[in-house]
Design a protein around this motif. Sequence first.
Motif, mmCIF file in Angstrom:
data_model
loop_
_atom_site.group_PDB
_atom_site.id
_atom_site.type_symbol
_atom_site.label_atom_id
_atom_site.label_comp_id
_atom_site.label_asym_id
_atom_site.label_seq_id
_atom_site.Cartn_x
_atom_site.Cartn_y
_atom_site.Cartn_z
ATOM 1 N N SER A 126 63.683 20.692 207.827
ATOM 2 C CA SER A 126 64.696 21.740 207.652
ATOM 3 C C SER A 126 65.954 21.163 207.024
ATOM 4 C CB SER A 126 65.026 22.375 209.010
ATOM 5 O OG SER A 126 65.511 21.398 209.912
ATOM 6 N N GLU A 127 65.873 19.888 206.557
ATOM 7 C CA GLU A 127 67.040 19.200 206.029
ATOM 8 C C GLU A 127 66.729 18.663 204.633
ATOM 9 O OE1 GLU A 127 68.118 16.146 208.755
ATOM 10 O OE2 GLU A 127 68.105 17.480 210.501
ATOM 11 N N SER A 128 67.573 19.004 203.667
ATOM 12 C CA SER A 128 67.454 18.469 202.316
ATOM 13 C C SER A 128 68.812 18.533 201.654
ATOM 14 C CB SER A 128 66.423 19.261 201.497
ATOM 15 O OG SER A 128 66.826 20.609 201.350
ATOM 16 N N ASP A 129 69.015 17.687 200.618
ATOM 17 C CA ASP A 129 70.295 17.719 199.913
ATOM 18 C C ASP A 129 70.254 18.743 198.789
ATOM 19 O OD1 ASP A 129 68.908 16.587 197.799
ATOM 20 O OD2 ASP A 129 69.641 14.551 198.181
ATOM 21 N N ARG A 130 71.311 18.789 197.990
ATOM 22 C CA ARG A 130 71.408 19.808 196.943
ATOM 23 C C ARG A 130 70.353 19.656 195.864
ATOM 24 N NH1 ARG A 130 77.957 20.457 195.904
ATOM 25 N NH2 ARG A 130 78.464 21.203 198.024
ATOM 26 N N GLN A 131 69.801 18.445 195.740
ATOM 27 C CA GLN A 131 68.749 18.229 194.759
ATOM 28 C C GLN A 131 67.357 18.427 195.345
ATOM 29 O OE1 GLN A 131 71.541 15.999 194.922
ATOM 30 N NE2 GLN A 131 72.321 17.359 193.311
ATOM 31 N N ASP A 140 61.768 10.574 199.680
ATOM 32 C CA ASP A 140 60.763 11.122 198.775
ATOM 33 C C ASP A 140 59.991 10.044 198.041
ATOM 34 O OD1 ASP A 140 61.679 13.560 199.574
ATOM 35 O OD2 ASP A 140 62.904 13.929 197.804
ATOM 36 N N GLY A 141 60.663 8.923 197.724
ATOM 37 C CA GLY A 141 59.968 7.843 197.017
ATOM 38 C C GLY A 141 58.834 7.268 197.838
ATOM 39 N N ARG A 142 59.093 7.028 199.123
ATOM 40 C CA ARG A 142 58.035 6.505 199.989
ATOM 41 C C ARG A 142 56.914 7.536 200.178
ATOM 42 N NH1 ARG A 142 58.243 2.346 203.403
ATOM 43 N NH2 ARG A 142 57.496 3.592 205.177
ATOM 44 N N LEU A 143 57.282 8.822 200.255
ATOM 45 C CA LEU A 143 56.247 9.841 200.382
ATOM 46 C C LEU A 143 55.373 9.890 199.133
ATOM 47 C CD1 LEU A 143 58.100 12.866 202.054
ATOM 48 C CD2 LEU A 143 56.642 11.163 203.136
ATOM 49 N N ALA A 144 55.993 9.805 197.975
ATOM 50 C CA ALA A 144 55.225 9.853 196.731
ATOM 51 C C ALA A 144 54.233 8.699 196.645
ATOM 52 C CB ALA A 144 56.171 9.839 195.529
ATOM 53 N N ALA A 145 54.620 7.547 197.206
ATOM 54 C CA ALA A 145 53.740 6.382 197.143
ATOM 55 C C ALA A 145 52.434 6.606 197.901
ATOM 56 C CB ALA A 145 54.465 5.157 197.704
ATOM 57 N N ILE A 146 52.434 7.497 198.888
ATOM 58 C CA ILE A 146 51.201 7.778 199.640
ATOM 59 C C ILE A 146 50.699 9.195 199.348
ATOM 60 C CG2 ILE A 146 51.647 6.110 201.485
ATOM 61 C CD1 ILE A 146 52.711 8.457 203.175
ATOM 62 N N ARG A 147 51.188 9.760 198.242
ATOM 63 C CA ARG A 147 50.782 11.093 197.786
ATOM 64 C C ARG A 147 51.087 12.185 198.826
ATOM 65 N NH1 ARG A 147 44.708 9.869 196.182
ATOM 66 N NH2 ARG A 147 44.980 8.547 198.011
ATOM 67 N N ALA A 148 52.200 12.032 199.508
ATOM 68 C CA ALA A 148 52.641 13.038 200.485
ATOM 69 C C ALA A 148 53.834 13.798 199.919
ATOM 70 C CB ALA A 148 53.008 12.374 201.808
ATOM 71 N N ARG A 149 54.114 14.966 200.489
ATOM 72 C CA ARG A 149 55.229 15.794 200.053
ATOM 73 C C ARG A 149 55.936 16.373 201.279
ATOM 74 N NH1 ARG A 149 54.897 18.864 195.395
ATOM 75 N NH2 ARG A 149 56.813 19.854 196.184
ATOM 76 N N ALA A 150 57.232 16.571 201.129
ATOM 77 C CA ALA A 150 57.981 17.298 202.161
ATOM 78 C C ALA A 150 58.086 18.762 201.742
ATOM 79 C CB ALA A 150 59.374 16.706 202.343
ATOM 80 N N HIS A 165 58.738 37.357 206.528
ATOM 81 C CA HIS A 165 58.743 36.899 205.140
ATOM 82 C C HIS A 165 58.801 35.371 205.107
ATOM 83 C CE1 HIS A 165 59.979 41.063 204.430
ATOM 84 N NE2 HIS A 165 59.697 40.896 203.147
ATOM 85 N N PHE A 166 58.425 34.787 203.983
ATOM 86 C CA PHE A 166 58.644 33.362 203.770
ATOM 87 C C PHE A 166 59.170 33.156 202.354
ATOM 88 C CE2 PHE A 166 54.457 34.021 202.095
ATOM 89 C CZ PHE A 166 54.220 33.032 201.137
ATOM 90 N N PRO A 167 60.062 32.136 202.165
ATOM 91 C CA PRO A 167 60.698 31.952 200.859
ATOM 92 C C PRO A 167 59.862 31.050 199.949
ATOM 93 C CG PRO A 167 61.662 30.451 202.432
ATOM 94 C CD PRO A 167 60.630 31.257 203.199
ATOM 95 N N TYR A 168 60.193 31.093 198.671
ATOM 96 C CA TYR A 168 59.574 30.163 197.730
ATOM 97 C C TYR A 168 60.110 28.758 197.980
ATOM 98 C CZ TYR A 168 57.930 28.114 193.363
ATOM 99 O OH TYR A 168 57.302 27.323 192.434
ATOM 100 N N ALA A 169 61.402 28.647 198.257
ATOM 101 C CA ALA A 169 62.025 27.339 198.470
ATOM 102 C C ALA A 169 63.279 27.527 199.296
ATOM 103 C CB ALA A 169 62.362 26.677 197.131
ATOM 104 N N ASN A 170 63.748 26.454 199.863
ATOM 105 C CA ASN A 170 65.049 26.410 200.523
ATOM 106 C C ASN A 170 65.934 25.521 199.655
ATOM 107 O OD1 ASN A 170 67.114 26.661 202.404
ATOM 108 N ND2 ASN A 170 66.450 24.856 203.542
ATOM 109 N N GLY A 171 66.825 26.153 198.898
ATOM 110 C CA GLY A 171 67.549 25.397 197.881
ATOM 111 C C GLY A 171 66.592 24.961 196.796
ATOM 112 N N LYS A 172 66.485 23.658 196.582
ATOM 113 C CA LYS A 172 65.561 23.119 195.575
ATOM 114 C C LYS A 172 64.311 22.511 196.195
ATOM 115 C CE LYS A 172 68.842 22.331 191.831
ATOM 116 N NZ LYS A 172 69.335 21.367 190.809
ATOM 117 N N LEU A 173 64.173 22.605 197.517
ATOM 118 C CA LEU A 173 62.985 22.077 198.190
ATOM 119 C C LEU A 173 61.984 23.203 198.400
ATOM 120 C CD1 LEU A 173 61.564 19.682 199.559
ATOM 121 C CD2 LEU A 173 62.666 20.375 201.702
#
Length: 585
Positions: A126-131, A140-150, A165-173
């Motif tokens: 439930s936590e992400s920055d503006r990007q 995210d870099g460590r997740l990408a290394a094991i093909r995982a996503r948040a 309802h459910f959203p497409y994204a929360n901000g940019k996540l």
Amino acid sequence: MNPGRRQALGLLLAALASLGLSLAAQGTGVLRGAEQRTLAARFSVRGASTPSDVLVVAIDDATFSDLHQQWPFPRSLHAEAVDALRRAGARQIVYDVQFTEPTTPRQDNALYAAIGRAGGAVLATSESDRQGHTDVLGGDGRLAAIRARAGAANLTDGFGGILDHFPYANGKLTSLAITAAARGGGPALPRSAFAGAGAWIDFRGPPGTIQTVSFSSLVLGHVDPALIRNRIVVIGATAPSLQDLHATPTSTEPMAGAEIQANAIWTALHGLPLRDVAAVINLLLVAMLSFAVPLLRIRLRVLPAALMGPLLALGLLAGAQIAFDHGAIVWLSAPLLAVALGTVTMIIASHLSETATRRRVAQDNDVLEAKVRERTQQLRRTQLEILQRLSRAAEWRDEDTGLHITRMGKLSELLAEALGLPAHETETLGHAAVAHDMGKIAIPDRILLKPGPLTPDERIEMQRHAAIGASMLGDSESDVMQLAETIARTHHERWDGSGYPDGLRGPEIPLAGRICGLCDVFDALVSERTYKQPWPLDRALDEIAAQRGRHFDPELVDAFLEIAAPAYRRLYGAGVTKPRVDRAA
């Protein structure tokens, strides 16, 4: 202007008024609660359908009992669950547990390595920055290394805190459901489909519909791999102590967040099968139903035209359910309101037209006075018949026959006579009493027809029928309608002030409401209902006497007990004996 044109103009104005009021109620949000209840009813009627491509692994009460672990679990235990799912052939692993903060290197690395062995996973946050970057398992870099996503676990609260309802994204996540569905082979979904509150969650049914296994059963090896193979598996908390339970439109029972996410994932995986129809369709539907009854009145008499209102409402309900079953959500509350208002305003317009006609005829010459009186009587009979039939329409949903309203009218008239009211007043009271429960037509079947005790929330919803019925009957020039409005609103008030909806006390309660309230209770006691057998007369009258000065006006109780035996023989056809009465109450 000739009478025909005057009547047509009045009916046109009635239709326009119905349209304006219905759209105003929809636009201002007055109908949001009612619309939410119609949606719950549509889910209920559609029924449950357990999907074969998603599974919930529940961190439930049994898990805590079996594993003897406190929350939060060590991440090495979560790693065991991931390994078990990998070995069983899960299509995609979705973790609805947040792993944002580090614990110990050993524990964090155990989970990280297990996810890597599984070919990745989708991890909730439930936590992400503006990007749209996160700190889940180191970033995210460590997740990408094991093909995982948040994925963003945030869902959209609907009216009254209900998650639908459910959203497409929360901000940019990107949201957890979109990310999981895309990794699970779902179609690419346009962001435009999630405008406003987001996309509807096409719930497969009430809580427990999604197939669920216990987390402890998974890590202990007690789950058949066939239940897991090629499924998207959502791991999350369902134990009440973890406080991840939410209201949904499928049931009064709360649903665990993990199961809501599983329903959202299924919805995205299948291309958002549940959607609102175009706004223009809803607007056209409201307009058509606003004009339907007034236009029918041009060709039909008042009563046949008025009776078309309930038929149109039933057709609307059936059509809306068919559309829902095929994935389309249409408005229900505003069109139903349009039908009701169109019917009421048609009757009013017809009444005004008839009144104007009577006045013109009376002014022509004295010879036409007889015709005026005849039309007046005919209009009154029509009004009474409409009131009777609309009352039956409200009663048929929770009464075995229409005899209840007939008995209510006669009992109220007999009690009024015993009190010495003038004949014309007792007759009017007898006609008006039949509409005492008109407001029940707006109460959902799941409450109205419930065989067992009502919950506090259900009781509050049920009690709304008094105010609803008064609103439906209000603002009429007819003496019968005005008295029916008073009765509908006040027949559940109590002499001691403990009644509803206004908590009136003693003489504050209109006499008509006091009379009908006593007669309604008596008829309920001696009649069979879905939740009780009929009481014997002696027992019923003992109860009436016991409520003297509490529920009922003491003077009314005394008068009623004098007429009860002959009235019971006359209306219920049974032998009786004189009741035991304590008049000291």
